[in-house]
Design an enzyme around this catalytic site. Structure first.
Site, PDB file in Angstrom:
ATOM      1  N   SER A 155      79.027  63.009  23.095  1.00 18.36           N
ATOM      2  CA  SER A 155      78.280  61.772  23.335  1.00 18.36           C
ATOM      3  C   SER A 155      77.978  61.616  24.815  1.00 18.36           C
ATOM      4  CB  SER A 155      79.148  60.605  22.866  1.00 18.36           C
ATOM      5  OG  SER A 155      78.689  59.390  23.383  1.00 18.36           O
ATOM      6  N   TYR A 179      87.592  55.716  22.937  1.00 16.11           N
ATOM      7  CA  TYR A 179      86.633  56.509  22.148  1.00 16.11           C
ATOM      8  C   TYR A 179      86.064  57.641  23.009  1.00 16.11           C
ATOM      9  CZ  TYR A 179      82.105  57.919  20.322  1.00 16.11           C
ATOM     10  OH  TYR A 179      81.036  58.676  19.911  1.00 16.11           O
ATOM     11  N   LYS A 183      86.239  62.036  22.962  1.00 20.47           N
ATOM     12  CA  LYS A 183      85.134  63.006  23.063  1.00 20.47           C
ATOM     13  C   LYS A 183      85.401  63.985  24.203  1.00 20.47           C
ATOM     14  CE  LYS A 183      82.623  61.542  19.689  1.00 20.47           C
ATOM     15  NZ  LYS A 183      82.629  62.311  18.441  1.00 20.47           N
TER      16      LYS A 183
HETATM   17  P1  NAD Z   1      79.202  57.547  11.146  1.00 16.35           P
HETATM   18  O1  NAD Z   1      80.394  56.652  11.224  1.00 16.35           O
HETATM   19  O2  NAD Z   1      78.029  57.054  10.397  1.00 16.35           O
HETATM   20  O3  NAD Z   1      79.622  58.970  10.572  1.00 16.35           O
HETATM   21  C1  NAD Z   1      80.893  59.520  10.776  1.00 16.35           C
HETATM   22  C2  NAD Z   1      81.430  59.930   9.409  1.00 16.35           C
HETATM   23  O4  NAD Z   1      82.720  60.519   9.577  1.00 16.35           O
HETATM   24  C3  NAD Z   1      81.593  58.726   8.472  1.00 16.35           C
HETATM   25  O5  NAD Z   1      80.922  59.006   7.274  1.00 16.35           O
HETATM   26  C4  NAD Z   1      83.094  58.619   8.263  1.00 16.35           C
HETATM   27  O6  NAD Z   1      83.413  58.153   6.986  1.00 16.35           O
HETATM   28  C5  NAD Z   1      83.557  60.050   8.516  1.00 16.35           C
HETATM   29  N1  NAD Z   1      84.930  60.196   8.991  1.00 16.35           N
HETATM   30  C6  NAD Z   1      85.521  59.590  10.048  1.00 16.35           C
HETATM   31  N2  NAD Z   1      86.779  60.026  10.194  1.00 16.35           N
HETATM   32  C7  NAD Z   1      86.986  60.939   9.211  1.00 16.35           C
HETATM   33  C8  NAD Z   1      88.092  61.734   8.833  1.00 16.35           C
HETATM   34  N3  NAD Z   1      89.255  61.686   9.474  1.00 16.35           N
HETATM   35  N4  NAD Z   1      87.958  62.571   7.772  1.00 16.35           N
HETATM   36  C9  NAD Z   1      86.795  62.623   7.092  1.00 16.35           C
HETATM   37  N5  NAD Z   1      85.724  61.890   7.402  1.00 16.35           N
HETATM   38  C10 NAD Z   1      85.817  61.058   8.448  1.00 16.35           C
HETATM   39  O7  NAD Z   1      78.814  57.907  12.647  1.00 16.35           O
HETATM   40  P2  NAD Z   1      77.506  58.633  13.203  1.00 16.35           P
HETATM   41  O8  NAD Z   1      76.748  57.645  13.983  1.00 16.35           O
HETATM   42  O9  NAD Z   1      76.847  59.411  12.149  1.00 16.35           O
HETATM   43  O10 NAD Z   1      78.202  59.604  14.249  1.00 16.35           O
HETATM   44  C11 NAD Z   1      78.526  60.939  13.921  1.00 16.35           C
HETATM   45  C12 NAD Z   1      79.245  61.565  15.111  1.00 16.35           C
HETATM   46  O11 NAD Z   1      78.404  61.477  16.259  1.00 16.35           O
HETATM   47  C13 NAD Z   1      80.542  60.851  15.488  1.00 16.35           C
HETATM   48  O12 NAD Z   1      81.481  61.832  15.888  1.00 16.35           O
HETATM   49  C14 NAD Z   1      80.145  59.993  16.663  1.00 16.35           C
HETATM   50  O13 NAD Z   1      81.233  59.761  17.534  1.00 16.35           O
HETATM   51  C15 NAD Z   1      79.086  60.855  17.318  1.00 16.35           C
HETATM   52  N6  NAD Z   1      78.125  60.080  18.118  1.00 16.35           N
HETATM   53  C16 NAD Z   1      77.480  59.015  17.553  1.00 16.35           C
HETATM   54  C17 NAD Z   1      76.600  58.271  18.316  1.00 16.35           C
HETATM   55  C18 NAD Z   1      75.920  57.056  17.745  1.00 16.35           C
HETATM   56  O14 NAD Z   1      75.523  56.183  18.522  1.00 16.35           O
HETATM   57  N7  NAD Z   1      75.743  56.953  16.442  1.00 16.35           N
HETATM   58  C19 NAD Z   1      76.342  58.643  19.643  1.00 16.35           C
HETATM   59  C20 NAD Z   1      77.003  59.746  20.173  1.00 16.35           C
HETATM   60  C21 NAD Z   1      77.895  60.463  19.391  1.00 16.35           C
HETATM   61  C1  WQD Z   2      72.532  49.631  24.267  1.00 19.61           C
HETATM   62  C2  WQD Z   2      72.112  48.500  25.209  1.00 19.61           C
HETATM   63  C3  WQD Z   2      73.833  46.881  25.602  1.00 19.61           C
HETATM   64  C4  WQD Z   2      74.079  45.278  21.594  1.00 19.61           C
HETATM   65  C5  WQD Z   2      77.008  53.221  22.764  1.00 19.61           C
HETATM   66  C6  WQD Z   2      78.309  53.931  23.020  1.00 19.61           C
HETATM   67  C7  WQD Z   2      78.027  55.382  23.275  1.00 19.61           C
HETATM   68  C8  WQD Z   2      77.179  56.007  22.149  1.00 19.61           C
HETATM   69  C9  WQD Z   2      75.957  55.212  21.881  1.00 19.61           C
HETATM   70  C10 WQD Z   2      78.682  56.937  20.564  1.00 19.61           C
HETATM   71  C11 WQD Z   2      73.210  48.142  26.200  1.00 19.61           C
HETATM   72  C12 WQD Z   2      72.648  46.257  24.897  1.00 19.61           C
HETATM   73  C13 WQD Z   2      73.710  46.022  22.696  1.00 19.61           C
HETATM   74  C14 WQD Z   2      73.758  43.889  21.567  1.00 19.61           C
HETATM   75  C15 WQD Z   2      72.700  44.119  23.714  1.00 19.61           C
HETATM   76  N1  WQD Z   2      77.898  56.023  20.921  1.00 19.61           N
HETATM   77  N2  WQD Z   2      73.041  45.455  23.746  1.00 19.61           N
HETATM   78  N3  WQD Z   2      73.067  43.356  22.630  1.00 19.61           N
HETATM   79  O1  WQD Z   2      76.349  51.057  24.965  1.00 19.61           O
HETATM   80  O2  WQD Z   2      74.388  52.606  25.417  1.00 19.61           O
HETATM   81  O3  WQD Z   2      76.184  53.321  23.902  1.00 19.61           O
HETATM   82  O4  WQD Z   2      76.337  53.850  21.660  1.00 19.61           O
HETATM   83  O5  WQD Z   2      79.014  57.908  21.181  1.00 19.61           O
HETATM   84  O6  WQD Z   2      79.267  55.976  23.382  1.00 19.61           O
HETATM   85  O7  WQD Z   2      78.955  53.353  24.123  1.00 19.61           O
HETATM   86  O8  WQD Z   2      74.618  51.592  23.154  1.00 19.61           O
HETATM   87  O9  WQD Z   2      73.499  50.308  21.409  1.00 19.61           O
HETATM   88  O10 WQD Z   2      75.754  49.524  22.204  1.00 19.61           O
HETATM   89  O11 WQD Z   2      73.796  49.298  23.709  1.00 19.61           O
HETATM   90  O12 WQD Z   2      72.102  43.593  24.657  1.00 19.61           O
HETATM   91  O13 WQD Z   2      74.090  43.171  20.619  1.00 19.61           O
HETATM   92  O14 WQD Z   2      71.885  47.338  24.406  1.00 19.61           O
HETATM   93  O15 WQD Z   2      74.376  46.010  26.545  1.00 19.61           O
HETATM   94  O16 WQD Z   2      72.578  47.811  27.410  1.00 19.61           O
HETATM   95  P1  WQD Z   2      75.399  52.069  24.469  1.00 19.61           P
HETATM   96  P2  WQD Z   2      74.449  50.164  22.512  1.00 19.61           P
END
Ligand code: NAD
Ligand code: WQD
Length: 375
Positions: A155, A179, A183
């Site tokens: 991430s 979190y 990562k």
């Molecule tokens: P999500 O929660 O929709 O998907 C994650 C899935 O993993 C879920 O279906 C959950 O049930 C499953 N899971 C969690 N722990 C588990 C375990 N111990 N065993 C089996 N299944 C398990 O999240 P997402 O948005 O699809 O994110 C996928 C990956 O990408 C995550 O690792 C997340 O940290 C990473 N990521 C997400 C974002 C984002 O903003 N969505 C950004 C950067 C990185």
């Molecule tokens: C985006 C912008 C908020 C909600 C997060 C995680 C990052 C990654 C992606 C997993 C920011 C603003 C948000 C609201 C708002 N996830 N905001 N009102 O913080 O860039 O990243 O998600 O890995 O690790 O930290 O994303 O969507 O939370 O926020 O004003 O109700 O929207 O302050 O500026 P962020 P976000």
């Protein structure tokens, strides 16, 4: 003519994602996808199937619904037969062992993990336990079965509060919450694993801010509880589930005072994983890291306006103070991914909002909304 072109394209993809069996048949490559029922996982599984991969999903459904898997199967048409699902937790080593005994995997994509920043601050041990032990168990079982190709969901959070934008892969890394630390630690574990044995090939993908949904509106993000992220919250305001969006801070040093992020369409992210799998087949890959972002910065207000335009809905705003821990401006340098993965985001924020609204309006209550019993 068009169906013929599509069929030819699919056949070529099938060939490039297949291996020749000892009898000379082409057999599709098989990928294990952990967390494949989740938001990014489900879109990626669909793209893998359409690219000709056999796909096995393991997910404990903690933050997802099996309906996503059923819908992916339908969307994939005849390729849907190449998808199988196991409801299990990654900490269940016996189940993982059985899955690896019954199927020989060419590679693994590891999405499974908990991802809510605020919850990770309140319940750090839950995050360290789930995310770290899940990754370690997976790597151990992979090693035991000779499967040493992995794509890991990292991430942009590992850049902490970046000193400048765009963020380049070689920037200093830091974690600003538990979190993010999971990562960072998993990235380090992967680097150590690759250094320990040349056979390992691992690609760390640092996603920026994934939004949008499949254009069919059939799969999308279905967050449980109050959404942490901007666009799922905006979506819930648009469908009347919440009264207003709280904008966290309008005093940043940006064009309109709100914070800037790099939003990327989930379909582009899904393609990035197919590109990463192809890259793993190159002989000189060890442990490599790539940003997956659009390379463009968009403010909170610009994103809200784009969503209003796409949905025709007014999003009431409440301006509040900055959210603790938020950086001012974060967006990706995409040069490395473009150069080495031959991947570039295709969609802009208008398409992201269009597809997110299409999903939201068809499924106002996520996968619990409609026709699920018939899936
Ligand atoms: P999500 O929660 O929709 O998907 C994650 C899935 O993993 C879920 O279906 C959950 O049930 C499953 N899971 C969690 N722990 C588990 C375990 N111990 N065993 C089996 N299944 C398990 O999240 P997402 O948005 O699809 O994110 C996928 C990956 O990408 C995550 O690792 C997340 O940290 C990473 N990521 C997400 C974002 C984002 O903003 N969505 C950004 C950067 C990185
Ligand atoms: C985006 C912008 C908020 C909600 C997060 C995680 C990052 C990654 C992606 C997993 C920011 C603003 C948000 C609201 C708002 N996830 N905001 N009102 O913080 O860039 O990243 O998600 O890995 O690790 O930290 O994303 O969507 O939370 O926020 O004003 O109700 O929207 O302050 O500026 P962020 P976000």
């Amino acid at each position: 003519m068009l169906p013929l072109i599509i069929l030819t394209h699919r056949f070529l993809l099938f060939l490039s994602n297949s291996i020749s069996s000892e009898h000379g048949f082409m057999i599709p490559k098989t990928v294990l996808v952990t967390g494949g029922a989740g938001y990014i996982g489900s879109h990626t599984v669909l793209h893998l199937l359409l690219a000709g991969f056999k796909t096995v999903v393991i997910d404990n459904l903690h933050n997802s619904s099996q309906t996503s898997i059923l819908r992916v199967k339908k969307l994939a048409g005849e390729f849907g037969n190449n998808l199988s699902f196991h409801k299990a937790d990654l900490s269940d080593r016996d189940v993982l062992e059985q899955i690896f005994v019954s199927t020989k995997f060419d590679a693994v994509i590891h999405f499974a993990g908990l991802k809510a920043v605020g919850e990770s601050v309140r319940r750090p041990l839950l995050y360290y336990n789930n995310n770290l032990s899940g990754a370690i168990t997976l790597l151990e079982v992979m090693a035991a079965h000779g499967c040493k190709k992995l794509v890991f969901s990292s991430s942009a959070t590992v850049y902490g509060w970046p000193k400048e934008a765009p963020c380049k892969e070689e920037f200093h890394l830091s974690a600003v919450n538990p979190y993010g630390r999971t990562k960072l630690i998993i990235e380090e574990i992967c680097r150590d694993v690759c250094s320990s044995e040349q056979e390992w090939k691992i690609i760390l993908l640092r996603y920026f801010n994934p939004v949008g949904a499949h254009p069919s509106g059939y799969i999308g993000e279905d967050p449980q509880g109050v959404p942490n992220n901007l666009m799922p919250f905006v979506q819930q305001v648009a469908v009347g589930k919440r009264p207003a969006l709280t904008v966290f801070g309008n005093d940043y040093n940006t064009t309109d005072g709100t914070a800037v992020r790099d939003y990327i369409h989930v379909a582009d992210l899904a393609d990035g994983h197919v590109a990463a799998l192809l890259k793993l087949d190159e002989s000189n890959t060890g442990c490599e890291v790539y940003n997956l972002g659009s390379g463009k910065g968009t403010s909170v207000l610009e994103m809200v306006r784009a969503f209003e335009q796409a949905s025709g809905k007014k999003i009431p705003l409440v301006i509040a103070g900055r959210r603790p821990g938020d950086a001012e401006i974060v967006y990706a340098s995409t040069e490395k991914a473009e150069r080495e993965l031959k991947w570039k985001a295709k969609y802009g924020i208008d398409e992201m909002c269009r597809d997110q609204w299409n999903w939201a309006s068809k499924n106002p209550y996520g996968y619990g909304s409609q026709e699920d019993s018939t899936d």
